[in-house]
Design a protein around this motif. Structure first.
Motif, PDB file in Angstrom:
ATOM      1  N   ARG A   1       0.882  -1.079  -0.131  1.00  0.00           N
ATOM      2  CA  ARG A   1      -0.093  -0.079   0.130  1.00  0.00           C
ATOM      3  C   ARG A   1       0.736   1.241   0.173  1.00  0.00           C
TER       4      ARG A   1
ATOM      5  N   MET B   1       2.487   2.137  -3.482  1.00  0.00           N
ATOM      6  CA  MET B   1       1.614   2.633  -4.290  1.00  0.00           C
ATOM      7  C   MET B   1       1.178   4.211  -4.042  1.00  0.00           C
TER       8      MET B   1
ATOM      9  N   VAL C   1      -4.315   3.917  -9.982  1.00  0.00           N
ATOM     10  CA  VAL C   1      -4.716   2.356  -9.495  1.00  0.00           C
ATOM     11  C   VAL C   1      -6.205   2.169  -9.499  1.00  0.00           C
TER      12      VAL C   1
ATOM     13  N   THR D   1      -5.316  -1.576  -1.111  1.00  0.00           N
ATOM     14  CA  THR D   1      -5.180  -0.017  -1.624  1.00  0.00           C
ATOM     15  C   THR D   1      -6.133   0.751  -0.570  1.00  0.00           C
TER      16      THR D   1
ATOM     17  N   CYS E   1      -7.790   6.609  -7.906  1.00  0.00           N
ATOM     18  CA  CYS E   1      -8.074   5.058  -7.520  1.00  0.00           C
ATOM     19  C   CYS E   1      -9.235   4.655  -7.710  1.00  0.00           C
TER      20      CYS E   1
ATOM     21  N   CYS F   1      -1.235   1.039 -12.212  1.00  0.00           N
ATOM     22  CA  CYS F   1      -1.082  -0.320 -11.401  1.00  0.00           C
ATOM     23  C   CYS F   1      -2.471  -0.840 -11.165  1.00  0.00           C
TER      24      CYS F   1
ATOM     25  N   GLU G   1      -5.272  -4.094  -9.999  1.00  0.00           N
ATOM     26  CA  GLU G   1      -5.117  -5.221  -9.377  1.00  0.00           C
ATOM     27  C   GLU G   1      -6.060  -6.321 -10.010  1.00  0.00           C
TER      28      GLU G   1
ATOM     29  N   ARG H   1      -0.976  -6.395 -10.386  1.00  0.00           N
ATOM     30  CA  ARG H   1      -0.533  -6.813  -9.125  1.00  0.00           C
ATOM     31  C   ARG H   1      -1.694  -8.263  -8.924  1.00  0.00           C
TER      32      ARG H   1
ATOM     33  N   ILE I   1       6.534   0.118 -11.143  1.00  0.00           N
ATOM     34  CA  ILE I   1       5.462   1.158 -11.526  1.00  0.00           C
ATOM     35  C   ILE I   1       6.530   2.055 -12.201  1.00  0.00           C
TER      36      ILE I   1
END
Length: 337
Positions: free
Chosen positions: A11, A14, A26, A41, A53, A78, A80, A116, A162
């Motif tokens: 976390r 990021m 993200v 996150t 995000c 980035c 997930e 990720r 990243i």
């Protein structure tokens, strides 16, 4: 320095990257308001806003496809994928688009994106939440593949990923997400321990992609491992008394072949350890590389200790894992060869 779990370190990585570069975004399933199924996150949307995000529909193909387009036009997504087991609908986007973009455009476009994924077992997640698919990505030219084993490396490797201009597959061993795995046991002692695992520097730093780390120095045999299996190897070596050298690969592509060669030429023996299945696992590539580069230094055949060649056995997952008993047996076998 702060004591952090791997989740907290990821976390923080990021957050550091988003603070330094407005192009870092993200997104993924439930990563915004909810903070992700593992809370990796958590708080990022509140801190950086819903434009940087945000949640995505339940479509891995759409998540990765959108990330490829964003990366081609200057952003650094980035993303997930909630479990590594869910990545298969996105595999075509990863292989046919992200991995090839730099080459097919003759360098006019790059794909600076990170995917990720929580990987591996240990949470009783069964066949659809426990897979270790790293070999599917190491086979693909144009991809980089990373598997950290501790919070310090997880943060530094993720920031490096990243900031990298090529697509990076970032596999996170969820068995050590929340705290230390007691590697001396073949069964979980406290599988969701909340105690911090390691010291993590505050602020920005990177761990270079393609550089292995020596976790234990020894003279009798080299153990090549990554992720959770690094801790299993350390426990097995301590239990059986073999003077094993343990090399944490950290990144599978690019691979630190120089470090592998130096260690195996010193010890003359090699064990390859991973959680994925034996047949066509990444260990097969490692064994072939060691045999080719160190043939005249080897005193015994390269051994592989891995998961079974079966679908993931939910009811038997702690037998499926290469535990310290199996690893210790292999250590004793190879030093006696």
């Amino acid at each position: 320095m702060s004591r952090r779990t791997m989740i907290e370190a990821i976390r923080d990585a990021m957050a550091v990257a988003m603070e330094r570069d407005d192009n870092v975004v993200v997104f993924g399933e439930d990563v915004g308001y909810f903070g992700g199924v593992f809370r990796c996150t958590q708080g990022l949307q509140q801190r950086f806003g819903a434009n940087r995000c945000f949640d995505a529909p339940i479509s891995e193909l759409g998540i990765v496809g959108a990330a490829v387009g964003m990366a081609a036009y200057g952003l650094r997504p980035c993303v997930e994928v909630q479990f590594a087991d869910y990545v298969y609908p996105a595999y075509d986007q990863i292989v046919s688009e992200a991995a090839r973009l730099r080459y097919r455009s003759n360098g006019d476009f790059t794909a600076p994106l990170v995917i990720r994924m929580p990987a591996g077992g240990g949470i009783f997640g069964g066949q659809t939440h426990s897979q270790s698919p790293e070999a599917l990505f190491t086979h693909v030219a144009g991809l980089k593949t990373v598997v950290p084993s501790n919070p310090h490396d997880a943060k530094g490797l993720l920031i490096a990923a990243i900031e990298d201009d090529d697509p990076v597959i970032f596999l996170e061993p969820k068995r050590i997400y929340n705290g230390p795995f007691d590697g001396h046991h073949d069964r979980p002692v406290t599988p969701w321990s909340r105690h911090p695992l390691g010291e993590v520097p505050d602020g920005h730093y990177t761990v270079p992609l393609g550089r292995a780390a020596l976790r234990r120095e020894g003279a009798a045999v080299t153990v090549l491992a990554y992720g959770t299996m690094v801790h299993v190897a350390e426990a097995a070596a301590a239990d059986c008394g073999v003077d094993a050298e343990i090399l944490d690969l950290r990144t599978l592509v690019p691979l630190d072949l120089d470090a592998i060669e130096a260690s195996v030429r010193k010890t003359g023996r090699c064990i390859v350890l991973h959680e994925a299945t034996l047949t066509s696992g990444f260990g097969a590539e490692l064994a072939a590389l060691v045999q080719g580069a160190c043939f005249y230094h080897l005193e015994a055949p390269v051994l592989r200790v891995t998961g079974w060649d079966t679908p993931y056995p939910h009811a038997q997952e702690w037998d499926y894992f290469p535990g310290p008993v199996r690893v210790a047996r292999a250590l004793l076998q190879i030093v006696e060869a």
